[in-house]
Design an enzyme around this catalytic site. Structure first.
Site, mmCIF file in Angstrom:
data_model
loop_
_atom_site.group_PDB
_atom_site.id
_atom_site.type_symbol
_atom_site.label_atom_id
_atom_site.label_comp_id
_atom_site.label_asym_id
_atom_site.label_seq_id
_atom_site.Cartn_x
_atom_site.Cartn_y
_atom_site.Cartn_z
ATOM 1 N N HIS A 122 0.874 -1.179 0.000
ATOM 2 C CA HIS A 122 0.000 0.000 0.000
ATOM 3 C C HIS A 122 0.911 1.228 0.000
ATOM 4 C CE1 HIS A 122 -2.838 2.927 1.696
ATOM 5 N NE2 HIS A 122 -3.811 2.099 1.349
ATOM 6 N N ASP A 199 2.825 -4.156 8.516
ATOM 7 C CA ASP A 199 1.625 -3.364 8.251
ATOM 8 C C ASP A 199 0.438 -4.324 8.380
ATOM 9 O OD1 ASP A 199 -0.573 -2.246 7.082
ATOM 10 O OD2 ASP A 199 0.442 -1.552 5.268
ATOM 11 N N GLN A 202 -4.701 -4.970 7.027
ATOM 12 C CA GLN A 202 -5.681 -5.925 6.482
ATOM 13 C C GLN A 202 -5.760 -7.212 7.291
ATOM 14 O OE1 GLN A 202 -7.856 -5.197 4.406
ATOM 15 N NE2 GLN A 202 -7.005 -3.260 3.676
ATOM 16 N N LYS A 225 -10.654 -0.124 10.376
ATOM 17 C CA LYS A 225 -10.738 -1.363 9.590
ATOM 18 C C LYS A 225 -11.077 -2.544 10.495
ATOM 19 C CE LYS A 225 -7.279 0.111 6.225
ATOM 20 N NZ LYS A 225 -7.800 0.204 4.862
ATOM 21 N N CYS A 363 -4.893 2.222 -3.777
ATOM 22 C CA CYS A 363 -3.732 2.891 -3.147
ATOM 23 C C CYS A 363 -2.471 2.061 -3.272
ATOM 24 C CB CYS A 363 -3.987 3.198 -1.670
ATOM 25 S SG CYS A 363 -5.330 4.317 -1.418
HETATM 26 N N1 PMP Z 1 -1.772 -0.548 4.634
HETATM 27 C C1 PMP Z 1 -2.681 -1.342 4.077
HETATM 28 C C2 PMP Z 1 -2.287 -2.730 3.661
HETATM 29 C C3 PMP Z 1 -3.989 -0.879 3.882
HETATM 30 O O1 PMP Z 1 -4.889 -1.666 3.309
HETATM 31 C C4 PMP Z 1 -4.324 0.439 4.285
HETATM 32 C C5 PMP Z 1 -5.711 1.007 4.074
HETATM 33 N N2 PMP Z 1 -6.291 0.739 2.853
HETATM 34 C C6 PMP Z 1 -3.328 1.217 4.888
HETATM 35 C C7 PMP Z 1 -2.073 0.689 5.045
HETATM 36 C C8 PMP Z 1 -3.600 2.604 5.359
HETATM 37 O O2 PMP Z 1 -4.523 2.611 6.394
HETATM 38 P P1 PMP Z 1 -5.103 4.007 6.935
HETATM 39 O O3 PMP Z 1 -5.632 4.710 5.717
HETATM 40 O O4 PMP Z 1 -6.184 3.587 7.871
HETATM 41 O O5 PMP Z 1 -3.997 4.726 7.592
#
Ligand code: PMP
Length: 407
Positions: A122, A199, A202, A225, A363
């Site tokens: 991401h 990270d 997910q 999430k 993203c």
């Molecule tokens: N890492 C991963 C793998 C994600 O899926 C996401 C959110 N789509 C993020 C980081 C970022 O999370 P946040 O926007 O809640 O900071």
């Protein structure tokens, strides 16, 4: 037991809403989950009856708010099985947690040091490292992904050297849902003396996370999430490592003693939480954790795996449909493309039938580049999704595809 009770959906007020005249079919939990009523009620109750600042005042409202805020930290510790409560830093979300590590741990790095990330992260787990690399002359090294969407472990091992200071990797990829062998990757990184940041955006609401068992140095996730409010996230940092880091923001609540010239900081984790925090959100996040624990994270995982299996089988029957991420190790996410049809057209038409799916790059432009595509349609599950949701989605997708093919 295989599936969770259908009654769980009733705990989420949003599902009584109609979208474009149809019942909401929510399949975008990877972006953000819907909220159960107990989480919403906790937020409302706190603002209506219990609101006060934390860690500063000696009046009852503040003392009670502080007690609740601190109890949330303990609930997070317990949920991810951290050893010490001071290893839990509240942040605004995964992005904020990763940036904290990049800015703080990053200060210790020197030109020539290396950071490893995969080709399918991401943007939150790529851009902070790019920024740091440019600023400090650090090398960013990429771990390749195979056609199934998996990390190529041999290539990972080849890239681990004494120069590697940090590996930062998704527990579960948000584009394909592929689950990474993080425990093994952490062990390999530790063998060369590198630290590892996971990270967990997910993973946190979909699979049991035990930071001690993983031996993770850092683990990041977002409350929103995991059935909690927006604006709250967590950075887990192993105590001895966290203690060596310097704060990246100065302000109230992180100060032990300040003079006009000099300041000493509070102990971890408060030295990383400058300013008035997201009090209500942290307190309501505790409710989300209680909810997850009540349903049972293993039960949730089993349920979502079953839905994933069903959906995969059904999608594989559709001629011209290609799934991206075909590893046997997957979380609650399926990304796909239909030959000859733009992913945005599918997403737009499905919305007219009340279906919320993501279409785009999720993203992660580099993931799309890896597969040589512009985007995908992404379906992702939460604990409220049902077998009926899968059946309804497949029927509506078939209808949409055949309509677009006739045009
Ligand atoms: N890492 C991963 C793998 C994600 O899926 C996401 C959110 N789509 C993020 C980081 C970022 O999370 P946040 O926007 O809640 O900071």
């Amino acid at each position: 037991m295989t599936f969770l009770s259908k009654k769980l959906k009733r705990k989420f007020p949003i599902f009584s809403k109609k979208i474009n005249g149809h019942p909401l079919l929510y399949l975008d939990s990877a972006a953000t989950t819907q909220k159960p009523k107990n989480v919403i009620d906790t937020l409302t109750r706190f603002y209506l009856h219990e609101y006060g600042t934390v860690h500063r005042a000696i009046y009852s409202l503040s003392l009670e708010a502080t007690e609740k805020y601190d109890a949330a930290r303990e609930a997070v510790r317990d949920f991810i099985h951290a050893k010490h409560v001071e290893e839990i830093v509240f942040t605004r979300g995964t992005t904020d947690s990763i940036n904290l590590v990049a800015l703080s741990f990053g200060k210790r790095l020197e030109p020539g040091d290396e950071i490893l990330v995969s080709e399918a992260e991401h943007h939150s787990n790529l851009v902070p490292w790019q920024m740091l690399a440019k600023e400090r002359g650090i090398k960013l090294i990429f771990i390749p992904i195979n056609d199934k969407g998996e990390i190529v472990l041999d290539e990972y091992k080849r890239r681990l050297t004494p120069q590697t200071k940090l590996v930062s990797i998704a527990h579960i990829f948000n584009t394909t849902g592929v689950v990474n062998p993080v425990k093994e990757m952490i062990q390999l990184a530790h063998e060369v003396g590198a630290k590892v940041m996971i990270d967990g955006a997910q993973a946190i609401a979909h699979t049991p996370v035990d930071v001690q068992d993983l031996h993770a140095d850092f683990y990041a996730f977002s409350g929103h999430k995991a059935y909690g409010p927006t604006g709250v996230g967590v950075l887990y940092g192993e105590r001895e490592i966290l203690k060596q880091l310097t704060p990246i923001q100065g302000g109230g609540d992180m100060v032990e003693r300040a003079t006009l010239e000099e300041t000493t900081y509070r102990q971890i984790p408060l030295c990383f939480e400058a300013g008035t925090p997201m009090i209500a959100e942290v307190i309501a996040f505790k409710e989300a954790i209680a909810f997850l624990k009540e349903v049972g994270i293993q039960n949730i995982q089993r349920h979502e795996q079953k839905l994933l299996e069903m959906m995969t089988v059904e999608l594989q029957k559709i001629p011209g449909l290609k799934i991206y991420g075909t590893s046997p190790n997957k979380g609650a996410i399926i990304s796909f493309l239909q030959e000859g049809i733009h992913h945005l057209d599918i997403g737009t038409l499905l919305d007219l039938k009340g279906v919320a799916v993501r279409s785009g790059q999720h993203c992660s432009h580099p993931s799309m580049d890896r597969f040589g595509i512009e985007g995908t349609v992404r379906v992702s599950f939460g604990l409220y999704n049902t077998v009926e949701d899968v059946k309804r989605f497949v029927a509506l997708l078939l209808e949409t595809i055949s309509y677009l093919q006739r045009k």
